[in-house]
Write a protein that holds these residues in place. Structure first.
Motif, PDB file in Angstrom:
ATOM      1  N   VAL A 109       0.823  -1.201   0.000  1.00 51.99           N
ATOM      2  CA  VAL A 109       0.000   0.000   0.000  1.00 51.99           C
ATOM      3  C   VAL A 109       0.863   1.258   0.000  1.00 51.99           C
ATOM      4  O   VAL A 109       0.524   2.263  -0.640  1.00 51.99           O
ATOM      5  CB  VAL A 109      -0.974  -0.003   1.196  1.00 51.99           C
ATOM      6  N   VAL A 110       1.995   1.219   0.688  1.00 51.66           N
ATOM      7  CA  VAL A 110       2.897   2.373   0.730  1.00 51.66           C
ATOM      8  C   VAL A 110       3.584   2.537  -0.622  1.00 51.66           C
ATOM      9  O   VAL A 110       3.708   3.655  -1.148  1.00 51.66           O
ATOM     10  CB  VAL A 110       3.928   2.206   1.860  1.00 51.66           C
ATOM     11  N   ALA A 132       7.805   3.089   6.301  1.00 46.77           N
ATOM     12  CA  ALA A 132       7.453   4.205   5.426  1.00 46.77           C
ATOM     13  C   ALA A 132       8.382   4.200   4.209  1.00 46.77           C
ATOM     14  O   ALA A 132       9.349   3.429   4.164  1.00 46.77           O
ATOM     15  CB  ALA A 132       7.551   5.516   6.196  1.00 46.77           C
ATOM     16  N   PRO A 133       8.120   5.049   3.214  1.00 43.30           N
ATOM     17  CA  PRO A 133       8.982   5.063   2.023  1.00 43.30           C
ATOM     18  C   PRO A 133      10.446   5.322   2.372  1.00 43.30           C
ATOM     19  O   PRO A 133      10.758   6.075   3.299  1.00 43.30           O
ATOM     20  CB  PRO A 133       8.401   6.211   1.194  1.00 43.30           C
ATOM     21  N   ILE A 134      11.322   4.718   1.610  1.00 44.13           N
ATOM     22  CA  ILE A 134      12.752   4.859   1.845  1.00 44.13           C
ATOM     23  C   ILE A 134      13.161   6.310   1.607  1.00 44.13           C
ATOM     24  O   ILE A 134      12.902   6.876   0.540  1.00 44.13           O
ATOM     25  CB  ILE A 134      13.544   3.904   0.937  1.00 44.13           C
ATOM     26  N   GLY A 135      13.804   6.895   2.621  1.00 51.32           N
ATOM     27  CA  GLY A 135      14.193   8.294   2.537  1.00 51.32           C
ATOM     28  C   GLY A 135      13.221   9.207   3.246  1.00 51.32           C
ATOM     29  O   GLY A 135      13.044  10.355   2.848  1.00 51.32           O
ATOM     30  N   SER A 136      12.597   8.700   4.320  1.00 55.79           N
ATOM     31  CA  SER A 136      11.662   9.524   5.093  1.00 55.79           C
ATOM     32  C   SER A 136      12.042   9.473   6.568  1.00 55.79           C
ATOM     33  O   SER A 136      12.397   8.421   7.098  1.00 55.79           O
ATOM     34  CB  SER A 136      10.215   9.057   4.895  1.00 55.79           C
ATOM     35  N   GLY A 137      11.956  10.621   7.220  1.00 56.29           N
ATOM     36  CA  GLY A 137      12.334  10.695   8.621  1.00 56.29           C
ATOM     37  C   GLY A 137      11.527  11.740   9.366  1.00 56.29           C
ATOM     38  O   GLY A 137      10.674  12.425   8.795  1.00 56.29           O
TER      39      GLY A 137
END
Length: 430
Positions: free
Chosen positions: A81-82, A269-274
């Motif tokens: 879904v993400v 969560a999507p790679i590159g999120s913080g």
């Protein structure tokens, strides 16, 4: 209805992550809701061992069947879904980037900030959406007003990027960066707190503490360290990269002043999120890492002056939150801890095998280090992958020598059974 609102509805953007028409509701809500109903009377610890329940969660991921990924401590895969949310918003963006990015998707940051704040148990005016824990902690570390001679206490087993940020401040500004060391596992909170307290001098200003040590998974007593530090008039910077959305806590519970995490780890969560959290009364004192028109302002958004960013990644975080909430924080924590203990308890008595992490719930959850006498970490990692297609991480740093193993909610017991067999076979060969 305004022309813009009508247009947004026509292209489907009103069906965002937090609407009844979210992608999560379309793809997973019914199945997970049904699974939740079947275990609603069970405690999180009991749900942790219910393979029927977790099979529903596992099916939401698209992980490769060609490898067994036991390096979720570095970065975790996102559920389908993400991924689909990111793809959807990426396609939309490319239909008219400057319009859809700045006029449409940029408006989704505030609802996302509110949902992250709810998950973190804090005020939305304390939340910054960024790219990872390194960016967040560099913002705090390089943004604090410290002068030559001021002391900072950290640990040699903190994350390298954050240690390097403090070392840069020492080189540039003349601060004194003191580092403790521990022989983990340590199963005594008082021992850890005392080590930090004994290092304090009249010049100490900051304590930097890692909530979960990335090398071996040791959980540190952040609240006790924070309370001690505040009694001495110090501030606490907390690295929560490996704890947020895994351990069941709210950020204010930790008592720290600054907190950072990478959402692409256990939130999936999507790679590159913080995300960064700064206690509201501390915002004005931190200089933004990237210059802002009001650098001494009290608006948390001053830390988001990044310019062009990946709006699809940012908006994909919302669907990861939906997925997290559907499972529940405590259920997730207990399941991942169960998976760690499942394999570790089976190999701990194999001759030559050493476990480098506590198996007590207060001191570890997902990450666990394992070694085999006579086989170096890099060689063990290579054998596991080449012979068994099991992906782990070799750790040979300071006083830590092991392979780091980190399962996630999508990890299946037969995969861990294969890992246990592999360890046994490798240990028996040399």
């Amino acid at each position: 209805m305004s022309g813009r609102k009508q247009f947004i509805q026509q292209i489907g953007l009103m069906a965002g992550a937090f609407s009844v028409n979210s992608l999560f509701n379309q793809l997973h809500a019914a199945e997970i809701s049904s699974a939740n109903n079947k275990v609603k009377n069970l405690s999180p610890i009991n749900v942790a061992t219910d393979e029927d329940y977790w099979s529903v969660i596992q099916q939401a991921y698209t992980v490769s069947p060609n490898i067994i990924n036991l390096n979720n401590g570095g970065v975790s895969p996102s559920p389908r879904v993400v991924q689909e949310a990111v793809e959807r918003y990426n396609k939309l963006t490319n239909e008219g980037p400057s319009y859809f990015m700045w006029e449409i998707l940029d408006q989704g940051r505030e609802p996302l900030r509110e949902k992250l704040a709810s998950l973190a148990g804090c005020n939305k005016e304390e939340i910054v959406i960024n790219r990872n824990a390194t960016e967040a902690l560099n913002t705090v570390i390089l943004g604090l007003d410290l002068k030559a001679g001021d002391e900072v206490i950290g640990c040699k087993l903190d994350y390298p990027n954050h240690m390097n940020a403090w070392k840069q401040r020492a080189m540039r500004d003349g601060i004194v960066y003191k580092q403790l060391n521990f022989n983990f596992p340590v199963e005594n909170d008082d021992e850890i707190v005392a080590a930090f307290e004994n290092a304090i001098t009249p010049k100490t200003k900051i304590i930097h503490v890692t909530h979960v040590i990335n090398w071996v998974g040791q959980i540190l007593p952040v609240r006790k360290i924070s309370d001690m530090a505040h009694r001495h008039g110090l501030e606490v910077v907390c690295d929560g990269a490996h704890s947020f959305a895994l351990l069941d806590f709210k950020i204010p519970d930790l008592g720290c002043d600054y907190f950072a995490t990478s959402l692409h780890k256990f939130l999936s969560a999507p790679i590159g999120s913080g995300m960064m959290w700064i206690r509201q009364d501390k915002i004005s004192k931190i200089w933004p890492l990237l210059a802002n028109g009001d650098p001494r302002g009290t608006n948390i958004r001053k830390f988001e002056t990044l310019g062009t960013r990946s709006f699809p990644i940012e908006q994909g975080i919302g669907e990861a939150i939906n997925f997290q909430l559907a499972i529940g924080n405590k259920r997730k924590e207990e399941r991942v801890r169960y998976l760690k203990n499942y394999w570790a308890e089976q190999v701990i008595n194999i001759p030559r095998v050493k476990i480098k992490t506590s198996l007590k719930s207060a001191y570890s959850c997902a990450i666990c280090g394992v070694s085999i006498d006579g086989i170096g970490p890099r060689e063990l990692e290579r054998i596991l992958f080449n012979n068994y297609k099991i992906h782990t991480v070799p750790i040979d740093y300071e006083n830590v020598s092991c392979v780091r193993v980190t399962p996630h909610v999508y990890t299946r017991l037969p995969e861990l059974d294969k890992f246990v067999r592999a360890i046994g076979e490798i240990a028996a060969k040399k």
